[in-house]
Scaffold this motif. Structure first.
Motif, PDB file in Angstrom:
ATOM      1  N   PRO A 379      34.292  43.967  35.186  1.00 16.80           N
ATOM      2  CA  PRO A 379      34.619  44.679  36.206  1.00 16.80           C
ATOM      3  C   PRO A 379      34.022  44.451  37.738  1.00 16.80           C
ATOM      4  CG  PRO A 379      33.312  46.005  34.822  1.00 16.80           C
ATOM      5  CD  PRO A 379      33.368  44.688  34.295  1.00 16.80           C
ATOM      6  N   LEU A 380      33.106  43.574  37.593  1.00 18.07           N
ATOM      7  CA  LEU A 380      32.410  43.518  39.007  1.00 18.07           C
ATOM      8  C   LEU A 380      32.919  42.605  39.695  1.00 18.07           C
ATOM      9  CD1 LEU A 380      28.839  43.948  37.986  1.00 18.07           C
ATOM     10  CD2 LEU A 380      30.209  45.509  39.158  1.00 18.07           C
ATOM     11  N   PRO A 381      33.379  41.224  39.322  1.00 19.72           N
ATOM     12  CA  PRO A 381      33.632  40.241  40.178  1.00 19.72           C
ATOM     13  C   PRO A 381      35.077  40.688  40.734  1.00 19.72           C
ATOM     14  CG  PRO A 381      33.059  39.195  38.138  1.00 19.72           C
ATOM     15  CD  PRO A 381      33.162  40.654  38.129  1.00 19.72           C
ATOM     16  N   GLY A 382      35.351  39.929  41.845  1.00 21.93           N
ATOM     17  CA  GLY A 382      36.721  40.457  42.518  1.00 21.93           C
ATOM     18  C   GLY A 382      37.614  39.285  42.229  1.00 21.93           C
ATOM     19  N   PHE A 383      38.819  39.786  42.968  1.00 21.06           N
ATOM     20  CA  PHE A 383      39.946  38.547  42.839  1.00 21.06           C
ATOM     21  C   PHE A 383      39.529  37.185  43.651  1.00 21.06           C
ATOM     22  CE2 PHE A 383      42.178  41.005  40.235  1.00 21.06           C
ATOM     23  CZ  PHE A 383      42.953  42.160  40.554  1.00 21.06           C
ATOM     24  N   GLU A 384      38.826  37.657  45.031  1.00 19.72           N
ATOM     25  CA  GLU A 384      38.425  36.548  45.674  1.00 19.72           C
ATOM     26  C   GLU A 384      37.456  35.302  45.259  1.00 19.72           C
ATOM     27  OE1 GLU A 384      35.561  39.547  46.139  1.00 19.72           O
ATOM     28  OE2 GLU A 384      37.767  39.637  45.897  1.00 19.72           O
ATOM     29  N   GLN A 385      36.661  36.093  44.008  1.00 20.69           N
ATOM     30  CA  GLN A 385      35.698  35.012  43.532  1.00 20.69           C
ATOM     31  C   GLN A 385      36.182  34.202  42.546  1.00 20.69           C
ATOM     32  OE1 GLN A 385      32.779  38.056  42.423  1.00 20.69           O
ATOM     33  NE2 GLN A 385      31.901  38.172  44.354  1.00 20.69           N
ATOM     34  N   LEU A 386      36.677  33.039  43.188  1.00 18.54           N
ATOM     35  CA  LEU A 386      37.273  31.991  42.210  1.00 18.54           C
ATOM     36  C   LEU A 386      36.396  30.844  41.908  1.00 18.54           C
ATOM     37  CD1 LEU A 386      41.085  32.086  43.780  1.00 18.54           C
ATOM     38  CD2 LEU A 386      40.143  33.507  41.793  1.00 18.54           C
ATOM     39  N   ASP A 387      36.488  30.289  40.936  1.00 15.19           N
ATOM     40  CA  ASP A 387      35.560  29.217  40.521  1.00 15.19           C
ATOM     41  C   ASP A 387      36.144  28.182  41.179  1.00 15.19           C
ATOM     42  OD1 ASP A 387      34.800  26.898  39.255  1.00 15.19           O
ATOM     43  OD2 ASP A 387      33.394  28.235  37.954  1.00 15.19           O
ATOM     44  N   SER A 388      35.463  27.116  41.924  1.00 14.66           N
ATOM     45  CA  SER A 388      35.586  26.000  42.528  1.00 14.66           C
ATOM     46  C   SER A 388      36.544  25.143  41.841  1.00 14.66           C
ATOM     47  CB  SER A 388      34.731  25.287  43.525  1.00 14.66           C
ATOM     48  OG  SER A 388      33.664  24.733  42.291  1.00 14.66           O
ATOM     49  N   THR A 389      36.386  25.092  40.641  1.00 17.48           N
ATOM     50  CA  THR A 389      37.286  24.109  39.824  1.00 17.48           C
ATOM     51  C   THR A 389      38.485  24.781  39.451  1.00 17.48           C
ATOM     52  OG1 THR A 389      36.176  25.313  37.782  1.00 17.48           O
ATOM     53  CG2 THR A 389      34.854  23.181  38.794  1.00 17.48           C
ATOM     54  N   ILE A 390      38.709  25.909  39.546  1.00 14.00           N
ATOM     55  CA  ILE A 390      40.225  26.561  39.273  1.00 14.00           C
ATOM     56  C   ILE A 390      40.822  27.013  40.172  1.00 14.00           C
ATOM     57  CG2 ILE A 390      41.482  27.950  37.617  1.00 14.00           C
ATOM     58  CD1 ILE A 390      39.122  27.830  35.741  1.00 14.00           C
ATOM     59  N   LYS A 391      41.763  26.531  40.817  1.00 18.70           N
ATOM     60  CA  LYS A 391      42.485  26.790  42.184  1.00 18.70           C
ATOM     61  C   LYS A 391      43.776  27.248  41.900  1.00 18.70           C
ATOM     62  CE  LYS A 391      39.184  24.499  45.070  1.00 18.70           C
ATOM     63  NZ  LYS A 391      38.568  25.833  45.543  1.00 18.70           N
ATOM     64  N   GLY A 392      44.447  28.011  42.825  1.00 17.07           N
ATOM     65  CA  GLY A 392      45.795  28.230  42.632  1.00 17.07           C
ATOM     66  C   GLY A 392      46.313  29.168  41.559  1.00 17.07           C
ATOM     67  N   VAL A 393      45.316  29.871  40.930  1.00 14.89           N
ATOM     68  CA  VAL A 393      45.789  31.046  39.861  1.00 14.89           C
ATOM     69  C   VAL A 393      46.501  32.298  40.710  1.00 14.89           C
ATOM     70  CG1 VAL A 393      44.951  32.391  38.212  1.00 14.89           C
ATOM     71  CG2 VAL A 393      43.903  30.074  38.598  1.00 14.89           C
ATOM     72  N   SER A 394      47.699  32.569  40.080  1.00 13.51           N
ATOM     73  CA  SER A 394      48.387  33.678  40.818  1.00 13.51           C
ATOM     74  C   SER A 394      47.730  34.984  40.472  1.00 13.51           C
ATOM     75  CB  SER A 394      49.894  33.737  39.824  1.00 13.51           C
ATOM     76  OG  SER A 394      50.546  35.053  40.143  1.00 13.51           O
ATOM     77  N   VAL A 395      47.658  35.800  41.558  1.00  8.94           N
ATOM     78  CA  VAL A 395      47.097  37.025  41.680  1.00  8.94           C
ATOM     79  C   VAL A 395      47.621  38.055  40.637  1.00  8.94           C
ATOM     80  CG1 VAL A 395      46.613  39.035  43.033  1.00  8.94           C
ATOM     81  CG2 VAL A 395      46.691  36.918  44.100  1.00  8.94           C
ATOM     82  N   GLY A 396      48.869  37.812  40.140  1.00 10.80           N
ATOM     83  CA  GLY A 396      49.604  38.442  39.137  1.00 10.80           C
ATOM     84  C   GLY A 396      48.935  38.192  37.796  1.00 10.80           C
ATOM     85  N   TRP A 397      48.576  37.066  37.495  1.00 11.27           N
ATOM     86  CA  TRP A 397      47.630  36.584  36.288  1.00 11.27           C
ATOM     87  C   TRP A 397      46.378  37.331  36.409  1.00 11.27           C
ATOM     88  CZ3 TRP A 397      50.433  35.626  32.349  1.00 11.27           C
ATOM     89  CH2 TRP A 397      51.371  34.668  32.230  1.00 11.27           C
ATOM     90  N   LEU A 398      45.785  37.426  37.362  1.00 12.50           N
ATOM     91  CA  LEU A 398      44.434  37.883  37.676  1.00 12.50           C
ATOM     92  C   LEU A 398      44.374  39.603  37.532  1.00 12.50           C
ATOM     93  CD1 LEU A 398      43.108  35.842  40.575  1.00 12.50           C
ATOM     94  CD2 LEU A 398      42.155  35.778  38.185  1.00 12.50           C
ATOM     95  N   PHE A 399      45.694  39.970  38.072  1.00 12.56           N
ATOM     96  CA  PHE A 399      45.668  41.502  38.036  1.00 12.56           C
ATOM     97  C   PHE A 399      45.885  41.855  36.319  1.00 12.56           C
ATOM     98  CE2 PHE A 399      48.475  45.350  37.668  1.00 12.56           C
ATOM     99  CZ  PHE A 399      47.871  46.220  38.543  1.00 12.56           C
ATOM    100  N   LEU A 400      46.986  41.009  35.701  1.00  7.73           N
ATOM    101  CA  LEU A 400      47.207  41.485  34.254  1.00  7.73           C
ATOM    102  C   LEU A 400      45.902  41.216  33.569  1.00  7.73           C
ATOM    103  CD1 LEU A 400      49.180  42.353  32.340  1.00  7.73           C
ATOM    104  CD2 LEU A 400      49.852  39.755  32.099  1.00  7.73           C
TER     105      LEU A 400
END
Length: 423
Positions: A379-400
């Motif tokens: 629950p702590l990490p936010g949507f904006e804290q994306l790993d540098s090796t993984i980019k372009g992930v849809s916010v929809g997938w993250l939200f789900l």
């Protein structure tokens, strides 16, 4: 008075107990009726004589043999009943001929024998259909291993002392409506094949004053305890209910147990849901959380099948993934499954050509997929804290993913709260 011709079909004796002559002597008296149309007086006389014949025979045998013959007091009665059954339609209004009628009899004060109140034990008796003990009065009474036919009646009867119905068998209906129980009551191992009614609307007869035991009893039809006040310890341990029992308007004793009791599969019955809700609220009032939780689950199972459309699917998911908030393992497996599945989805965004299915021979899983997926599950990490090796992930997938993970974590917490009975 002419003798009934079928008396000659009775055995002369059974196990040394005279049968034919005992029964013949009873029906020589006009007030006792005939073997195929027994009177109320005849029922009482036959029951007494059956018991007396047993005592006479017992006096002629050793104590060891007598101990092995504990149910032999019923021999004369049962021989008569087998040869002269209660006949008629199954409709209680139509009634049966030759039925056992002990209504309004005062067994509590019956001491017409040197052996004491001989009619207070009916162990092993076979009464047949529509046996009536309506408004009868009992002191200590033994109905162990008795066979009742259909429509047995104990309405308005009065049990002043302990009553033992262990291993008795009841037909398609039995009524104890307004029956007054002032001492211990035992129905251990009884089988009830149909409707059982212990309900009351009479303030004088509403209490079960003594210990009540229905351990291992089998209820194959509806059973009602509506309006009863259980004033002492009550046990339904390992009882089997084919229909949800009703306790509407009841007051349960704090020492009431349904441990090991078996209830029917949910059918979507509003009556069953209401029955379980009544028991849930009764145990909630006592702060008996384990029993309250049990009947909550049974209530929810019925309500799941009552719902339609999206609500029914939500109820189904609540049951499947958390056992209505009582399973820790199910939501933990949901959390783990979403972590693994979404690791694959994130891997597809990081390196589409590397996407593979677990078990595939050339599958090479990347550690950063699982690290990133685990971050989203917490629950702590936010949507904006994306790993540098993984980019372009849809916010929809993250939200789900995060929504499913939070639901799983919430259900784990709910189960832990229920497990440790926290409010």
């Amino acid at each position: 008075m002419s003798e009934h011709p079928d008396l000659e079909k009775l055995p002369l004796e059974i196990d040394g107990i005279p049968v034919r002559e005992t029964i013949r002597e009873i029906f020589c008296k006009p007030e006792n009726g005939t073997p195929d149309n027994i009177s109320k007086a005849g029922c009482l006389a036959l029951a007494k004589q059956s018991r007396s014949a047993y005592f006479v025979n017992m006096a002629q045998t050793s104590g060891f043999e007598s101990a092995l013959s504990i149910s032999r007091a019923c021999i004369v009665w049962n021989a008569w009943r087998q040869s002269f059954p209660s006949l008629g339609g199954v409709d209680v209004i139509q009634g049966f001929d030759n039925k056992a009628d002990f209504s309004s009899n005062d067994f509590a004060s019956d001491t017409n024998s040197d052996s004491g109140p001989v009619t207070t034990s009916f162990e092993g008796f076979s009464f047949g259909h529509q046996a009536s003990f309506r408004s009868a009065k009992f002191a200590h009474v033994n109905f162990r291993r008795v066979n009742f036919g259909i429509h047995a009646c104990f309405e308005d009867a009065h049990f002043q002392e302990a009553a033992d119905f262990d291993d008795a068998n009841f037909g398609s209906s039995v009524s104890f409506v307004n029956t007054r129980f002032e001492s211990a009551l035992s129905f251990v191992g009884c089988q009830f094949l149909g409707v059982v009614d212990f309900s009351t609307c009479d303030s004088l007869s509403q209490k079960f004053s003594g210990h009540v035991c229905f351990d291992k009893a089998i209820f194959k039809g509806p059973v009602s305890f509506n309006g009863r006040h259980f004033a002492n310890a009550t046990s339904f341990k390992s009882a089997h209910f084919a229909v949800a029992p009703t306790f509407h308007g009841c007051e349960l004793h704090q020492d009431t147990s349904f441990e090991g009791a078996i209830f029917p599969e949910a059918t979507g019955s509003e009556d069953a849901a209401r029955a379980y809700r009544t028991l849930k609220l009764a145990f909630s009032k006592q702060q008996a959380i384990r029993e309250e939780q049990r009947f909550f689950r049974l209530e929810m199972a019925e309500e799941t099948l009552l719902e339609t459309g999206l609500k029914r699917w939500l109820f189904w998911a609540y049951n499947t993934f958390s056992d209505y908030g009582f399973s820790v393992m199910r939501p933990f497996l949901l959390l783990t499954a979403t972590w693994l599945v979404f690791a694959q989805i994130y891997g597809a965004h990081a390196s589409p050509q590397s996407l593979c299915v677990l078990g595939q021979t050339d599958c090479r899983l990347q550690g950063e997929w699982f690290t990133f997926s685990l971050q989203q599950a917490l629950p702590l990490p936010g949507f904006e804290q994306l790993d540098s090796t993984i980019k372009g992930v849809s916010v929809g997938w993250l939200f789900l993913h995060k929504t499913l993970s939070l639901i799983a974590l919430f259900l784990i917490g709910l189960a832990l709260r229920n497990l440790f009975k926290l409010k």
